[in-house]
Design a protein around this motif. Structure first.
Motif, PDB file in Angstrom:
ATOM      1  N   HIS A  81       0.871  -1.188   0.000  1.00 58.60           N
ATOM      2  CA  HIS A  81       0.000   0.000   0.000  1.00 58.60           C
ATOM      3  C   HIS A  81       0.900   1.227   0.000  1.00 58.60           C
ATOM      4  O   HIS A  81       1.642   1.469   0.954  1.00 58.60           O
ATOM      5  N   LEU A  82       0.871   1.975  -1.086  1.00 53.47           N
ATOM      6  CA  LEU A  82       1.713   3.153  -1.256  1.00 53.47           C
ATOM      7  C   LEU A  82       0.842   4.357  -1.597  1.00 53.47           C
ATOM      8  O   LEU A  82      -0.299   4.212  -2.038  1.00 53.47           O
ATOM      9  N   SER A  83       1.411   5.543  -1.419  1.00 51.32           N
ATOM     10  CA  SER A  83       0.706   6.764  -1.799  1.00 51.32           C
ATOM     11  C   SER A  83       1.705   7.762  -2.356  1.00 51.32           C
ATOM     12  O   SER A  83       2.789   7.946  -1.788  1.00 51.32           O
ATOM     13  N   LEU A  84       1.351   8.385  -3.462  1.00 50.40           N
ATOM     14  CA  LEU A  84       2.201   9.432  -4.030  1.00 50.40           C
ATOM     15  C   LEU A  84       2.136  10.668  -3.147  1.00 50.40           C
ATOM     16  O   LEU A  84       1.116  10.929  -2.500  1.00 50.40           O
ATOM     17  N   PRO A  85       3.206  11.447  -3.115  1.00 49.88           N
ATOM     18  CA  PRO A  85       3.185  12.668  -2.302  1.00 49.88           C
ATOM     19  C   PRO A  85       2.259  13.724  -2.896  1.00 49.88           C
ATOM     20  O   PRO A  85       1.828  13.624  -4.048  1.00 49.88           O
TER      21      PRO A  85
END
Length: 473
Positions: A84-88
């Motif tokens: 689970h990742l999120s772009l800044p």
């Protein structure tokens, strides 16, 4: 449970290296529905609660007792296999492409099940993405995309279907038992057939290679006669990635004007785009490129595990050809290659692919491919998609962009998949050779526009989606 590894699937494991990885993947792009703040968290939680089903719970055993085989494992690490990742904040679409390229670079851990996926939030314009990669030894592009679509819904409703890695696909109908004597006879016949096929294929390839060295014009399938192009630079670990979406119905109509298929149109515009990219980079290539085009040997209802493909090796257009001439060259070359492959049985065609992959892998391992002809200059692949829109937890799927393997000093792969009314292209390249893939995608789009204008087909009236364009930043 142990499952023997077929020769073609084994070749993907044996030829793999840190710089020549043999996993395949895809990036799915979704549009969030309004008012669903936890939609991505819900997907991650559901995916992590779903154990993998065969072949996604396989671990390869290449050494030790017995022949190479896959071993089923009961344990898995949900946090490793479902990230689970999120772009800044203020990230761009190009930032997403760079992140996916970095995730695609490393080899899969062979002590764990051979797949990983990441759910990526924070994509501009209220979108999110899912990137997944799976080893080519357990799945090919055709069956992989079928699983992706099977793990999505055809209805816009807030639920998370079982993901592709957790689906239990139907097994082929069992054959009636064969008498022992017949099994022995069939085994001997099959071995002799494969030896004969390899002999025929080897001599045919050798004759063409010798003719290529003598600068003779040759037709049909053309493996190992391609001159070295910038795309054949030694593979490094780094990868670059880009996407492009073109209107599907319009592409078909353009093809009809030239007596060409969708595959022919795609090959011609990728060819034209690559030559334009190389000229713009100050390294023009003075020869026709040769592309390997995988050919699926699966029926519509074939869900068997592993790889079932053969390949065409097609000479593309002359470097300076305009787009109408370029597509005519492609149509002629594809017809000649298909005629040759059509003379083979399905088993012989599979043996053909095994032999060529083995030769390409041997050349890369020994570095002979740096002084001899490479297998080809690039790979162009088309995998069947879905006609109806798909959804995940109420989010509409905007596009599916394949991300394939790079191996054996072939540093560019362009794989396309149809979805609803669009054709989605995924470009992946050896960064040491082709660094600015978004520019290659723009060059390909320009080549398509030139071909469309020459065909007399009017631009599609369908709404353009800037977020799926190659030139977004």
């Amino acid at each position: 449970m142990a499952k023997p590894i077929p020769p073609l699937d084994l070749s993907w494991l044996l030829m793999e290296s840190p710089s020549g990885t043999t996993h395949v993947g895809a990036m799915m792009l979704f549009k969030k529905p309004t008012g669903r703040r936890r939609i991505v968290d819900e997907i991650v939680e559901a995916y992590r609660a779903c154990p993998p089903a065969p072949p996604f719970n396989y671990v390869p055993e290449l050494l030790g007792r017995g022949l190479p085989h896959f071993r089923e494992v009961a344990s898995w690490d949900p946090n490793h296999h479902v990230g689970h990742l999120s772009l800044p904040a203020r990230a761009t679409y190009d930032d997403l492409l760079r992140l996916v390229a970095e995730l695609h670079e490393p080899q899969l851990d062979r002590d764990r099940p051979l797949f990983r996926c990441w759910v990526i939030d924070g994509v501009p314009d209220s979108r999110f993405a899912i990137y997944t990669k799976t080893h080519h030894s357990i799945i090919d592009g055709e069956s992989g995309l079928k699983r992706i679509y099977a793990g999505l819904s055809t209805r816009e409703e807030p639920n998370v279907p079982t993901p592709g890695f957790g689906l239990t696909m139907p097994e082929p109908a069992p054959h009636p038992p064969t008498p022992f004597a017949q099994r022995i006879a069939d085994s001997v016949h099959g071995a002799l057939t494969q030896v004969g096929a390899l002999n025929q294929i080897s001599w045919g390839a050798l004759r063409k290679a010798v003719a290529g060295l003598a600068s003779s014009h040759i037709e049909g399938n053309l493996p190992f006669v391609a001159p070295h192009a910038p795309t054949n630079a030694p593979l490094k670990v780094g990868r670059s990635f880009a996407t492009l979406t073109l209107p599907l119905g319009e592409m078909r109509e353009v093809g009809r004007q030239f007596g060409a298929t969708l595959n022919d149109v795609a090959s011609a515009v990728i060819d034209g785009g690559l030559h334009a990219y190389l000229r713009g980079s100050g390294s023009p290539f003075g020869h026709p490129l040769i592309a390997m085009c995988p050919v699926s040997l699966r029926g519509d209802d074939d869900t068997t595990i592993g790889t079932r493909v053969s390949a065409l090796f097609v000479r593309l257009g002359e470097p300076g050809a305009d787009m109408p001439d370029r597509i005519r060259h492609v149509v002629h070359s594809v017809a000649a290659a298909k005629k040759e492959l059509a003379g083979m049985s399905a088993n012989t065609a599979m043996t053909y692919a095994v032999g060529l992959i083995a030769l390409a892998g041997l050349g890369a391992t020994t570095h002979l491919d740096r002084v001899t002809h490479p297998a080809c200059n690039l790979v162009i692949s088309n995998v069947a998609g879905a006609k109806e829109p798909r959804y995940l937890n109420g989010a509409r799927l905007l596009g599916v962009y394949p991300i394939s393997a790079l191996a054996a000093s072939i540093g560019l792969n362009a794989t396309l998949a149809s979805y609803h009314d669009s054709m989605d292209f995924g470009f992946v390249a050896n960064t040491a050779a082709l660094e600015d893939l978004p520019r290659l995608a723009r060059c390909t789009q320009q080549a398509y526009e030139e071909l469309r204008e020459a065909s007399g087909v009017q631009p599609s009236r369908q709404e353009k989606v800037p977020s799926r364009s190659a030139h977004e930043s």
